[in-house]
Design a protein around this motif. Structure first.
Motif, PDB file in Angstrom:
ATOM      1  N   LYS A  62      69.900  27.127 -30.091  1.00  0.00           N
ATOM      2  CA  LYS A  62      70.796  28.089 -31.008  1.00  0.00           C
ATOM      3  C   LYS A  62      69.862  27.994 -31.950  1.00  0.00           C
ATOM      4  N   ASN A 113      66.132  29.719 -30.489  1.00  0.00           N
ATOM      5  CA  ASN A 113      66.771  29.978 -29.536  1.00  0.00           C
ATOM      6  C   ASN A 113      65.359  29.799 -27.747  1.00  0.00           C
ATOM      7  N   THR A 143      64.246  22.307 -28.753  1.00  0.00           N
ATOM      8  CA  THR A 143      65.538  21.115 -28.639  1.00  0.00           C
ATOM      9  C   THR A 143      65.199  19.923 -27.994  1.00  0.00           C
ATOM     10  N   THR A 192      72.666  22.338 -26.121  1.00  0.00           N
ATOM     11  CA  THR A 192      71.920  23.033 -26.918  1.00  0.00           C
ATOM     12  C   THR A 192      71.892  24.232 -27.325  1.00  0.00           C
ATOM     13  N   TYR A 196      73.473  27.682 -23.984  1.00  0.00           N
ATOM     14  CA  TYR A 196      72.864  27.521 -25.541  1.00  0.00           C
ATOM     15  C   TYR A 196      74.440  27.529 -26.128  1.00  0.00           C
ATOM     16  N   TYR A 197      74.334  27.788 -27.913  1.00  0.00           N
ATOM     17  CA  TYR A 197      75.308  28.479 -28.390  1.00  0.00           C
ATOM     18  C   TYR A 197      75.223  29.703 -28.756  1.00  0.00           C
TER      19      TYR A 197
END
Ligand code: ZN
Length: 436
Positions: free
Chosen positions: A92, A98, A103, A90, A329-330
């Motif tokens: 963010k 992003n 991540t 995920t 992704y969130y």
């Protein structure tokens, strides 16, 4: 050795231990959709026992004592499939801007496994009962998720996971020599496999650590895999009973992947009319991952326009289509399931009829995930996975935005729009610790 008396005793004990008649659940469906046929029938009854559908029909007698689920004002249909997601990833806006590369540095595999459990629950709440989880899940967090669900610890979709993505050194990114040297920074995401020996070993490693499908980087580097190298992946994966999905990003790579006969191709970027015709002729699944404009920041107008045209062309060429999102992704304000459902926007824009969108989201997904013999269609003998909505998805696919009811393996997960997952949580591996 057992004496005769003891044998009789054992036989009696077995008789006494026989369970009472299994609890029957009867679902009253106001309307029941058959996505394969593209038809809808009124007032159907679905009988369920031990997590499996035993009968489906218009006027079935409901056994005394059955638990009746009244969906007579709703439309019942099979659960949905996302044929390409990454539940243990995920990325963010904060703190990674992003960029999923970051991540891998910021979130540990254990944290990502817990995120995956949450994302799986969110997918199930939106009606996704099957998810193909295609890599970028740290050090096998995808296997942990699948096993936790199958053993009976937590609710979640049926997971068909790829383990670690196999590619030439570096995988999808360009590590510094320092990162690559000891494989200790951001490295669980890809298995280096540049030679035939390494390819065989990588496939076997994934099989050993719980993958159910193999994912390769076809052309993440300009050199990429040759047709023969991909055929080797396919042959080695077949020994474990697995199919192979190829991540493609160049036309030449996509062409080689089709030539090699991969099972499915991920991402629509390089696919054009000629490649679509070849995919259709070979029956290669298209996991296009066509990001809608409404997920702001995750595509551009130009990229979206190409996706819409490409999807339309694939549909016209009768390429086998899966609903696949890559929604990893969130999206503030949305659950993972709501972000995934949003992808119907691209399909609508491509002018694809609701019945065909629904086929891509159900029966095609079951086939691509190779679960259709055990679960998916609402048929006797198969697992009781089903969902319900208020509208008719054959008329408006947007009906799927409001999933009111979800049943997985015969157990109610969501009722009247509210998650009721208690029956899925157990203090031990109730389905068996040997499930790996
Ligand atoms: Zn992906």
């Amino acid at each position: 050795m057992l004496t005769r008396t003891r044998l009789i005793g054992v036989a009696l004990a077995t008789l006494v231990a026989l369970p009472a008649a299994a609890q029957v659940t009867a679902v009253r469906a106001g309307r029941l959709v058959d996505p394969e046929a593209g038809t809808i029938q009124a007032n159907q009854i679905i009988l369920i026992e031990n997590g499996r559908i035993t009968a489906v029909g218009p006027s079935l007698p409901i056994p005394a004592g059955a638990d009746v689920v009244d969906l007579s004002s709703q439309t019942v249909l099979p659960g949905l499939v996302d044929a390409h997601n990454h539940l243990a990833l995920t990325y963010k806006e904060e703190p990674e801007s992003n960029v999923y590369y970051f991540t891998y540095v910021m979130d540990s595999t254990p944290l990502r496994a817990i995120q995956a459990a949450s994302n799986g629950i969110q997918m199930l709440a939106s009606g996704f009962t099957v998810v193909r989880d295609m890599g970028n899940n740290g050090n096998y967090a995808d296997t942990a998720l699948r096993v936790a669900i199958e053993q009976g610890w937590i609710p979640g979709p049926t997971i068909v996971n790829s383990g670690i993505i196999i590619g030439g050194m570096g995988g999808q990114y360009w590590p510094t020599p320092e990162m690559a040297k000891d494989h200790d920074i951001v490295y669980p995401e890809y298995l280096d496999a540049d030679t035939p020996d390494e390819i065989v070993k990588a496939v076997r490693q994934n099989a050993l650590f719980g993958a159910k499908v193999i994912k390769i980087c076809v052309d993440c580097k300009p050199w990429g895999y040759t047709v023969d190298e991909m055929k080797l992946v396919v042959a080695e994966a077949a020994k474990a009973g697995f199919k192979v999905e190829g991540h493609i990003q160049t036309r030449a790579g996509a062409s080689r992947a089709i030539e090699a006969g991969l099972w499915s191709l991920a991402h629509d970027g390089p696919l054009d009319d000629e490649l679509h015709k070849r995919m259709a002729a070979k029956g290669i699944w298209r996991a296009g991952t066509e990001t809608p404009l409404t997920l702001t920041g995750h595509t551009t107008q130009a990229r979206y326009d190409r996706s819409v045209k490409g999807l339309q062309n694939a549909w016209e060429n009768k390429v086998p289509l899966t609903f696949s999102t890559d929604a990893d992704y969130y999206v503030p304000g949305k659950t993972r399931g709501e972000a995934a459902i949003e992808f119907i926007e691209t399909w609508k824009a491509a002018g694809i009829p609701p019945a065909d969108i629904l086929r891509a989201m159900t029966i095609n997904g079951f086939k691509c995930a190779e679960v259709e013999e055990t679960r998916g269609p609402i048929k006797p003998g198969l697992a009781a996975d089903l969902i319900a909505v208020t509208g008719n998805p054959l008329e408006s696919i947007d009906a799927l935005r409001d999933v009111r009811f979800v049943m997985k393996d015969g157990v109610v997960f969501k009722r009247d729009g509210v998650m009721t997952p208690a029956a899925f949580f157990h203090g031990g591996p109730v389905n068996g610790w040997r499930i790996r």
